[in-house]
Scaffold this motif. Sequence first.
Motif, PDB file in Angstrom:
ATOM      1  N   TYR A 103     -10.094   7.017  24.279  1.00 38.73           N
ATOM      2  CA  TYR A 103      -8.942   6.167  23.976  1.00 38.73           C
ATOM      3  C   TYR A 103      -7.687   6.809  24.546  1.00 38.73           C
ATOM      4  O   TYR A 103      -7.320   7.929  24.174  1.00 38.73           O
ATOM      5  CB  TYR A 103      -8.797   5.982  22.461  1.00 38.73           C
ATOM      6  N   ASP A 105      -3.694   6.531  24.901  1.00 37.65           N
ATOM      7  CA  ASP A 105      -2.372   6.004  24.576  1.00 37.65           C
ATOM      8  C   ASP A 105      -1.420   6.697  25.536  1.00 37.65           C
ATOM      9  O   ASP A 105      -1.258   7.925  25.486  1.00 37.65           O
ATOM     10  CB  ASP A 105      -2.008   6.301  23.122  1.00 37.65           C
ATOM     11  N   SER A 168      -2.792  -3.767  25.933  1.00 37.98           N
ATOM     12  CA  SER A 168      -3.942  -2.879  25.785  1.00 37.98           C
ATOM     13  C   SER A 168      -5.144  -3.464  26.501  1.00 37.98           C
ATOM     14  O   SER A 168      -5.259  -4.682  26.682  1.00 37.98           O
ATOM     15  CB  SER A 168      -4.279  -2.665  24.301  1.00 37.98           C
ATOM     16  N   ARG A 185      -7.131   1.583  26.290  1.00 42.36           N
ATOM     17  CA  ARG A 185      -5.881   2.111  26.860  1.00 42.36           C
ATOM     18  C   ARG A 185      -4.719   1.282  26.341  1.00 42.36           C
ATOM     19  O   ARG A 185      -4.734   0.059  26.404  1.00 42.36           O
ATOM     20  CB  ARG A 185      -5.896   2.062  28.392  1.00 42.36           C
ATOM     21  N   ASP A 186      -3.698   1.971  25.816  1.00 38.03           N
ATOM     22  CA  ASP A 186      -2.477   1.334  25.324  1.00 38.03           C
ATOM     23  C   ASP A 186      -1.311   1.683  26.241  1.00 38.03           C
ATOM     24  O   ASP A 186      -1.111   2.858  26.580  1.00 38.03           O
ATOM     25  CB  ASP A 186      -2.131   1.813  23.907  1.00 38.03           C
TER      26      ASP A 186
END
Length: 219
Positions: A103, A105, A168, A185-186
């Motif tokens: 993940y 960010d 996202s 992915r943000d």
Amino acid sequence: MMTMKDVNLTLSPPIPITFLSTLHNSNTWTARILLTRNSPTQSLRLCSSINRTAAVTSPAKEDDDGDEAMVDSAADVVRKFYGGINAHDLTSVEDLIADRCVYEDLVFPRPFVGRKDILQFFRTFTDSVGMDLQFVIDNLSTEDSSRVGVTWHLEWNGKPFPFSKGCSFYQLEVVNGKRQIIYGRDSVEPAIKPGETALVAIRGVAWLLRQFPQLADRL
């Protein structure tokens, strides 16, 4: 376009004629059925008008489609993900994240790797913002079974929160009978917006790389 096709199927073991006689009610075929008996099998000939894009699916493929139908869609998994974060219910979020998930960010310098680290990140996030701050989904793609794009913003007690727009991307796959997020992915709206200054910076870096190509190895 409709075309005429003959399809020969061999059924083994033999099945009752009374069952075969109901095939003309199938949503898949509108057929004239001719039966011939051959021990130990029966042959079934279907003379049918079918759409040229139709295909006879193998049993293995049908099983795969059945497995897909048994699990939540990718879009539903992502909706549940945001719902769990908003409710601060990380127990419900846990099963939505694959154990080997990565993940990103983009506010943070490194990605969070593995379910444990990702849940800890969201635990810290929810503890920091409280229940007043909520994700609101603006748009969410629904057509792909393995990839979902989302645009969202944050609201504070129903009012838009400053600098909180984001988008996202999620990649999902079925793991042990459950569709789970394996990559996320943000990208969040920056508090400082350089505008054209960013284009100047990009142009300067591109010029340097053209003049000194070896610098690209350090990127």
